[in-house]
Design an enzyme around this catalytic site. Structure first.
Site, mmCIF file in Angstrom:
data_model
loop_
_atom_site.group_PDB
_atom_site.id
_atom_site.type_symbol
_atom_site.label_atom_id
_atom_site.label_comp_id
_atom_site.label_asym_id
_atom_site.label_seq_id
_atom_site.Cartn_x
_atom_site.Cartn_y
_atom_site.Cartn_z
ATOM 1 N N ARG A 105 11.619 3.725 2.906
ATOM 2 C CA ARG A 105 11.258 2.743 3.946
ATOM 3 C C ARG A 105 12.482 1.888 4.198
ATOM 4 N NH1 ARG A 105 6.053 -1.092 4.068
ATOM 5 N NH2 ARG A 105 5.199 0.902 4.752
ATOM 6 N N HIS A 108 5.691 5.760 11.269
ATOM 7 C CA HIS A 108 5.129 5.662 9.919
ATOM 8 C C HIS A 108 4.199 6.877 9.784
ATOM 9 C CE1 HIS A 108 3.802 4.144 6.199
ATOM 10 N NE2 HIS A 108 3.559 2.888 6.501
ATOM 11 N N ARG A 148 0.808 -1.231 0.000
ATOM 12 C CA ARG A 148 0.000 0.000 0.000
ATOM 13 C C ARG A 148 0.834 1.272 0.000
ATOM 14 N NH1 ARG A 148 -2.874 -4.051 1.583
ATOM 15 N NH2 ARG A 148 -1.008 -4.549 2.751
ATOM 16 N N THR A 149 1.844 1.338 0.845
ATOM 17 C CA THR A 149 2.588 2.607 0.931
ATOM 18 C C THR A 149 3.268 2.894 -0.405
ATOM 19 O OG1 THR A 149 2.941 2.212 3.277
ATOM 20 C CG2 THR A 149 4.302 3.905 2.260
ATOM 21 N N LYS A 206 24.785 -4.125 -3.735
ATOM 22 C CA LYS A 206 26.249 -4.223 -3.857
ATOM 23 C C LYS A 206 26.929 -3.638 -2.630
ATOM 24 C CE LYS A 206 26.018 -3.325 -8.845
ATOM 25 N NZ LYS A 206 26.345 -2.290 -9.829
#
Ligand code: ASP
Length: 333
Positions: free
Chosen positions: A132, A160, A81-82, A111
């Protein structure tokens, strides 16, 4: 049961340092890292713009308000969703997106590139970055290195903030007010970052809190202390039945399996709470059940048709709220 009656074997204290400034002059060009930045006026502004965004989407589908702007979505943790609502929000505003989401394993992050270098790279292409990351404080760290605005899309067990904005917008839209409400929060209150942000944001209003969790998943002390500092009433219990008939908002959360060092402990608590139609019979006629989603069994599918089940409307509100936030951070509203 009061908190003092519980034996407190769990160390719920966490280090939380947010240096993000309050948004006294609005959102333009600002990092959005923590709900501690917001005032009621900031929220009212976002709610009003989110309503306009909903009207635009319903009538025309999109607008060119952010044409020429680029959003980078940098997701080091899974998201449905985000990430997709930010991508949809930017697209519907006429902007474009660099999505390093599901593809983070194919980027230079895999990497071993450091977060600061990845941020410096993305900000040379984009106007705003959503990040995130599994570590608390990572969004703040990104902001320390970035010249462009950073939006925290979830930093580990920290915060959040954009979820809290959409949660508040949903409560306002569903119940017409936030002041005076009795809010129940159920499930993983310890690791659930959406709970931390929402509880802290609700402190701007005159609300009562009812927390329901197993002992090991109680609300962290720093969040609890913030509520107490605001002088807001709090109860804690292990049983949803204790609060179901009193609450106006029942905010249900998933037990955050990925945060447990000991999976045996997760197994012990994972199925403790399930919201069922039988339980809902005891709830008020006018109340809402919310969930940040994904759900993994905490709300029975049989509750979905109950008009009080607001979680899908809540999810849709995420796009309107994020449209409003992007337009505000990019100085357009
Ligand atoms: N989607 C929310 C989050 O990213 C809730 C969850 O994952 O349970 O925190």
């Amino acid at each position: 049961m009061t908190p003092n009656q519980k034996n407190s074997t769990v160390n719920n204290s966490r280090k939380r340092v947010s240096r993000a400034p309050k948004l006294e002059n609005g959102f333009a060009s600002q990092d959005i890292l923590s709900v501690s930045q917001f005032s009621r006026e900031n929220l009212e502004h976002i709610f009003a713009v989110a309503q306009d965004m909903r009207a635009i989407v319903k009538s025309a589908g999109s607008t060119d308000l952010l044409r020429g702007f680029v959003l980078a979505c940098l997701f080091y943790e899974p998201s449905t969703r985000t990430s997709s609502s930010f991508i949809a929000a930017m697209t519907r505003l006429g902007g474009t997106v660099i999505p390093i989401t599901q593809g983070v394993q194919f980027s230079s992050v895999s990497k071993g590139e450091s977060l600061p270098d990845t941020i410096r790279t993305l900000e040379s292409y984009a106007d705003v970055i959503v990040i995130r990351h599994p570590e608390m404080g990572s969004a703040q760290m990104a902001a320390d290195y970035a010249r462009k605005p950073i939006i925290n899309g979830g930093d580990g067990i920290g915060e959040h903030p954009t979820q809290a904005l959409l949660d508040m917008f949903t409560i306002q839209e569903e119940l017409g007010q936030i002041d005076g409400l009795n809010v129940g929060m159920v499930g993983d209150l310890r690791y659930g970052r959406t709970v931390h942000s929402l509880a802290r944001l609700l402190c701007l209003y005159d609300v009562r809190f009812n927390f329901v969790s197993p002992e090991i998943l109680r609300l962290p002390l720093d969040v609890m202390n913030e509520i107490r500092d605001h002088g807001l009433p709090v109860t804690e219990t292990y049983d949803v039945a204790d609060i179901i008939s009193d609450v106006d908002v029942l905010y249900v959360t998933r037990v955050q399996k990925e945060r447990f060092a000991d999976l045996g402990q997760y197994e012990e608590v994972k199925d403790q709470y399930v919201i069922t139609p039988e339980l809902m019979e005891h709830a008020k006629k006018k109340m809402v059940v919310m969930h940040p989603l994904p759900r993994v069994g905490e709300i029975s599918y049989h509750v979905d048709d109950d008009p009080r089940a607001a979680y899908f409307r809540q999810m849709e509100n995420g796009m309107y709220t994020r449209m409003a936030l992007l337009a505000a951070v990019l100085g357009k509203v």
